[in-house]
Write a protein that holds these residues in place. Structure first.
Motif, PDB file in Angstrom:
ATOM      1  N   GLY A 137     -16.900  18.998 -68.223  1.00 25.13           N
ATOM      2  CA  GLY A 137     -16.748  18.889 -66.784  1.00 25.13           C
ATOM      3  C   GLY A 137     -17.723  17.884 -66.203  1.00 25.13           C
ATOM      4  N   VAL A 138     -17.715  17.765 -64.886  1.00 27.44           N
ATOM      5  CA  VAL A 138     -18.636  16.881 -64.177  1.00 27.44           C
ATOM      6  C   VAL A 138     -19.239  17.650 -63.003  1.00 27.44           C
ATOM      7  CG1 VAL A 138     -17.373  14.788 -64.822  1.00 27.44           C
ATOM      8  CG2 VAL A 138     -16.807  15.945 -62.691  1.00 27.44           C
ATOM      9  N   PHE A 139     -20.465  17.306 -62.682  1.00 29.79           N
ATOM     10  CA  PHE A 139     -21.144  17.922 -61.536  1.00 29.79           C
ATOM     11  C   PHE A 139     -22.115  16.909 -60.962  1.00 29.79           C
ATOM     12  CE2 PHE A 139     -24.426  20.441 -59.420  1.00 29.79           C
ATOM     13  CZ  PHE A 139     -23.635  21.252 -58.621  1.00 29.79           C
ATOM     14  N   GLY A 140     -22.088  16.740 -59.645  1.00 30.25           N
ATOM     15  CA  GLY A 140     -22.964  15.739 -59.038  1.00 30.25           C
ATOM     16  C   GLY A 140     -23.177  15.982 -57.562  1.00 30.25           C
ATOM     17  N   GLY A 141     -23.983  15.108 -56.975  1.00 31.81           N
ATOM     18  CA  GLY A 141     -24.278  15.180 -55.553  1.00 31.81           C
ATOM     19  C   GLY A 141     -24.590  13.801 -55.008  1.00 31.81           C
ATOM     20  N   PHE A 142     -24.650  13.688 -53.676  1.00 28.65           N
ATOM     21  CA  PHE A 142     -24.901  12.393 -53.069  1.00 28.65           C
ATOM     22  C   PHE A 142     -25.488  12.582 -51.680  1.00 28.65           C
ATOM     23  CE2 PHE A 142     -20.476  13.639 -52.400  1.00 28.65           C
ATOM     24  CZ  PHE A 142     -20.362  13.602 -51.012  1.00 28.65           C
ATOM     25  N   ALA A 143     -26.114  11.526 -51.191  1.00 28.24           N
ATOM     26  CA  ALA A 143     -26.623  11.458 -49.820  1.00 28.24           C
ATOM     27  C   ALA A 143     -26.149  10.142 -49.217  1.00 28.24           C
ATOM     28  CB  ALA A 143     -28.151  11.538 -49.797  1.00 28.24           C
ATOM     29  N   ARG A 144     -25.764  10.167 -47.927  1.00 29.07           N
ATOM     30  CA  ARG A 144     -25.203   8.995 -47.277  1.00 29.07           C
ATOM     31  C   ARG A 144     -25.872   8.775 -45.924  1.00 29.07           C
ATOM     32  NH1 ARG A 144     -19.619   9.055 -46.035  1.00 29.07           N
ATOM     33  NH2 ARG A 144     -19.176   7.060 -47.039  1.00 29.07           N
ATOM     34  N   LEU A 145     -25.973   7.494 -45.553  1.00 24.31           N
ATOM     35  CA  LEU A 145     -26.564   7.087 -44.280  1.00 24.31           C
ATOM     36  C   LEU A 145     -25.713   5.991 -43.676  1.00 24.31           C
ATOM     37  CD1 LEU A 145     -28.858   6.687 -42.133  1.00 24.31           C
ATOM     38  CD2 LEU A 145     -29.926   5.120 -43.788  1.00 24.31           C
ATOM     39  N   SER A 146     -25.379   6.127 -42.396  1.00 27.18           N
ATOM     40  CA  SER A 146     -24.631   5.089 -41.680  1.00 27.18           C
ATOM     41  C   SER A 146     -25.534   4.412 -40.663  1.00 27.18           C
ATOM     42  CB  SER A 146     -23.406   5.690 -40.975  1.00 27.18           C
ATOM     43  OG  SER A 146     -22.400   6.019 -41.890  1.00 27.18           O
ATOM     44  N   PRO A 147     -26.124   3.258 -41.014  1.00 31.21           N
ATOM     45  CA  PRO A 147     -26.970   2.559 -40.053  1.00 31.21           C
ATOM     46  C   PRO A 147     -26.178   1.961 -38.899  1.00 31.21           C
ATOM     47  CG  PRO A 147     -26.692   1.242 -42.031  1.00 31.21           C
ATOM     48  CD  PRO A 147     -26.068   2.567 -42.316  1.00 31.21           C
ATOM     49  N   LEU A 148     -24.872   1.763 -39.090  1.00 29.31           N
ATOM     50  CA  LEU A 148     -24.002   1.231 -38.038  1.00 29.31           C
ATOM     51  C   LEU A 148     -22.731   2.068 -38.039  1.00 29.31           C
ATOM     52  CD1 LEU A 148     -23.695  -1.034 -35.919  1.00 29.31           C
ATOM     53  CD2 LEU A 148     -22.555  -2.397 -37.679  1.00 29.31           C
TER      54      LEU A 148
END
Length: 280
Positions: A137-148
């Motif tokens: 299987g796969v397992f992951g995470g992420f963080a995102r930022l929208s400067p505009l």
């Protein structure tokens, strides 16, 4: 949008229809169809790591805008990896690592992805999935930022960093860090009398994938098949770095959403991801 009702059947049934086991096995790579390769299959192993990194990485299925500080969404997706399984000169890495030496040309990875908006146009998310037809299987995470974000007529711009791991394989540890940027915008789809029921958000993205892999084989077997360690303190070589180009869109209709994204890595293979879900 009424056609979205049939998508859960496609997303769930695609891997179930496969009649082939796809467990990745490294230990027998040097021998295929009873014929032993003259040298360790290092090139095949390297190509396998690149393709697995492409499949395991967080997929580029999110538009350039965030969900907002109080928003969140949940989606079921299936990523299709279009594998290169045949070669005129010698067996491919997919043939060498398939239990029966007869892999399919497509690999399915159904996943569930959830993301939650935070202050200052940021958000976090998590993804969990199954490598179709296998015990992995796969397992992951992420963080995102929208400067505009939200400044029409300018496009939205989003930056992402994430990590995803390939789990439950007895012969291989593999993880992928992704760093990328997405640019896109959102258009209102108007039904009648100026009332907006849905939105269409197309986007383009580019990201760098850093693939780390460590074979869980004894030293003699690893040398026999040419299995190297990419990345890490005791690495044989640095982590593989792959450049991924992507294009996609998201359609929302009230709380329902539909996603479609295509991605291509020059050093690997293309992927297509379809997803449905809901947002609040």
């Amino acid at each position: 949008m009424r056609h979205l009702a049939v998508l859960p059947l496609l997303l769930v049934s695609a891997p179930a229809m496969a009649s082939w086991p796809t467990d990745i096995t490294l230990s027998g790579m040097r021998t295929y169809d009873g014929i032993r390769a003259e040298e360790p299959t290092e090139d095949a192993y390297r190509a396998l790591i690149a393709d697995l990194g492409t499949a395991v990485a967080n997929q580029p299925v999110l538009p350039a805008d965030t969900t907002g500080i109080s928003g969140w969404d949940l989606a079921l997706s299936t990523t299709v990896l279009f594998a290169r399984i045949l070669d005129e000169d010698e067996p491919t890495h997919w043939q060498r690592t398939h239990p029966e030496g007869d892999p399919q040309s497509t690999v399915f990875l159904p996943t569930v992805t959830a993301r939650k908006g935070l202050p200052w146009s940021t958000e976090i998310g998590v993804t969990a999935g199954w490598y179709g037809g296998s015990h992995q299987g796969v397992f992951g995470g992420f963080a995102r930022l929208s400067p505009l974000e939200g400044y029409k007529p300018y496009p939205d711009v989003n930056l992402q960093i994430g990590y995803s791991g390939y789990i439950n394989n007895d012969e291989l540890d593999l993880g992928v860090m992704d760093v990328g940027a997405t640019i896109g915008t959102q258009f209102a789809i108007k039904r009648f009398r100026g009332i907006t029921f849905s939105h269409w958000a197309p986007y383009l993205g580019v990201s760098l994938l850093q693939v780390r892999a460590s074979p869980k084989l004894d030293a003699a077997t690893a040398a026999e098949v040419g299995a190297l360690q990419f990345g890490g303190a005791d690495a044989d070589e640095p982590a593989l770095t792959l450049t991924r180009l992507a294009a996609g869109f998201q359609i929302t209709n009230n709380k329902a959403l539909f996603r479609c994204a295509a991605a291509w890595i020059p050093e690997s293979v293309p992927t297509l991801t379809l997803g449905i879900g809901f947002a609040l």
